[in-house]
Write a protein that holds these residues in place. Structure first.
Motif, PDB file in Angstrom:
ATOM      1  N   ARG A 195      10.611   2.752  47.434  1.00 32.70           N
ATOM      2  CA  ARG A 195       9.327   3.064  46.814  1.00 32.70           C
ATOM      3  C   ARG A 195       8.348   3.645  47.836  1.00 32.70           C
ATOM      4  N   GLN A 208      14.940  -1.793  47.629  1.00 31.06           N
ATOM      5  CA  GLN A 208      14.143  -1.157  46.577  1.00 31.06           C
ATOM      6  C   GLN A 208      12.713  -0.963  47.028  1.00 31.06           C
ATOM      7  N   ALA A 209      12.180  -1.925  47.767  1.00 32.62           N
ATOM      8  CA  ALA A 209      10.813  -1.789  48.267  1.00 32.62           C
ATOM      9  C   ALA A 209      10.718  -0.666  49.268  1.00 32.62           C
ATOM     10  N   GLU A 210      11.745  -0.479  50.065  1.00 35.83           N
ATOM     11  CA  GLU A 210      11.739   0.586  51.058  1.00 35.83           C
ATOM     12  C   GLU A 210      11.787   1.953  50.359  1.00 35.83           C
ATOM     13  N   ALA A 263      16.269  -6.392  47.000  1.00 41.41           N
ATOM     14  CA  ALA A 263      14.830  -6.248  46.779  1.00 41.41           C
ATOM     15  C   ALA A 263      14.177  -5.532  47.945  1.00 41.41           C
TER      16      ALA A 263
END
Length: 311
Positions: free
Chosen positions: A310, A306-308, A303
């Motif tokens: 974006r 994935q946040a990085e 997670a």
């Protein structure tokens, strides 16, 4: 007349003179205590003393009794003879009053006393009986009293079982000081704490006392396992193992109690809690909990990535 009287008085025979005069003429004077004996012997030899008809038989009987008694005493048979005589006279033990025994059977006590139905109360040695009974496993102290004519009273005080000691594959009951009482034969002592390992019976009292201040944890303990004769591993009822340090066990337990009160640590999916280091606490998870933790960590890492991306 005068000459005749003088002749008679001077003509007394030598045998009619007193024994003291004869002894004096022979140059021998007996001591006063022996003079009467000497006169009796002389009179007996001369047939002047009447001898009872059965004196010879009685003398022979006394001789036989003396010789037989000497042989019995020298041969070590007197206790048997004494017991037989006194039992026949009405002193055979018929009643044994036993008190104070809980774990010691009456049969064991009777066998230790050596009673066989014909044992004499007179012949039995109370000190020896006390020593034999005290050798039974559970006996701490014993009192033995003889109550004439046919009763013996035995009052025992038994040892108190403190815990169970497992050494190898054997289980033994121990006292609080670590002394072994007897092998464990039944389940009526299952509620006692279990101490496992070499020297565990000696140090049992100390580690048990360490948990007195933490009754909630102590109530859950199933076994104390001695490690290398230096420290303890404590096994709880849910399978969790608490590894205690060699020293300052009280401080380690205080940390464990705090974590249990705040986080319910011991109710979680863990295998062991390591308290051996004073500045930290290590927790070993169960395989299932470890898998869940790894999956959670992996999901969290994914997670984050994935946040990085974006951003």
């Amino acid at each position: 007349m005068l000459s005749v009287s003088a002749k008679k008085s001077g003509g007394k025979r030598k045998s009619e003179r007193p024994a003291a005069v004869l002894a004096d003429e022979a140059g021998l004077v007996l001591p006063r205590p022996f003079r009467r004996v000497a006169r009796f012997v002389i009179a007996l030899c001369a047939g002047k003393v009447a001898v009872p008809d059965h004196l010879g038989k009685l003398s022979f009987l006394a001789y036989c009794v003396a010789v037989g008694g000497y042989g019995i005493v020298q041969g070590g048979h007197w206790p048997v003879v004494e017991q037989a005589m006194t039992s026949t006279a009405g002193f055979a033990i018929e009643d044994v009053k036993l008190s104070g025994n809980v774990h010691t059977s009456e049969i064991d006590v009777l066998q230790s006393l050596g009673l066989d139905g014909t044992t004499s109360l007179v012949a039995i040695n109370a000190d020896e009986a006390r020593r034999r009974v005290s050798e039974l496993p559970w006996i701490q102290s014993v009192e033995v009293r003889k109550i004439y004519p046919r009763t013996i009273e035995v009052n025992v005080k038994e040892r108190e079982a403190y815990g169970i000691w497992q050494h190898g594959s054997e289980l033994s009951l121990i006292e609080k000081n670590g002394s072994v009482i007897a092998p464990l034969r039944d389940n009526k002592f299952a509620s006692l704490p279990l101490f496992v390992g070499r020297d565990a019976e000696v140090a049992a009292q100390d580690v048990d006392a360490d948990f007195d201040g933490w009754p909630e944890i102590k109530a859950r303990i199933k076994a104390y396992v001695r490690v290398a004769s230096r420290r303890w591993d404590v096994h709880l009822d849910n399978g969790v193992v608490v590894k205690l340090p060699e020293e300052d066990v009280g401080a380690a337990l205080a940390r464990l109690a705090r974590m249990e009160g705040e986080e319910k640590l011991l109710e979680r999916d863990i295998l062991a809690v390591d308290l051996r280091l004073p500045d930290r606490m290590a927790v070993q998870l169960t395989p299932e909990a470890d898998q869940r933790r790894q999956a959670a960590v992996a999901a969290r890492t994914k997670a984050v990535k994935q946040a990085e991306q974006r951003i």
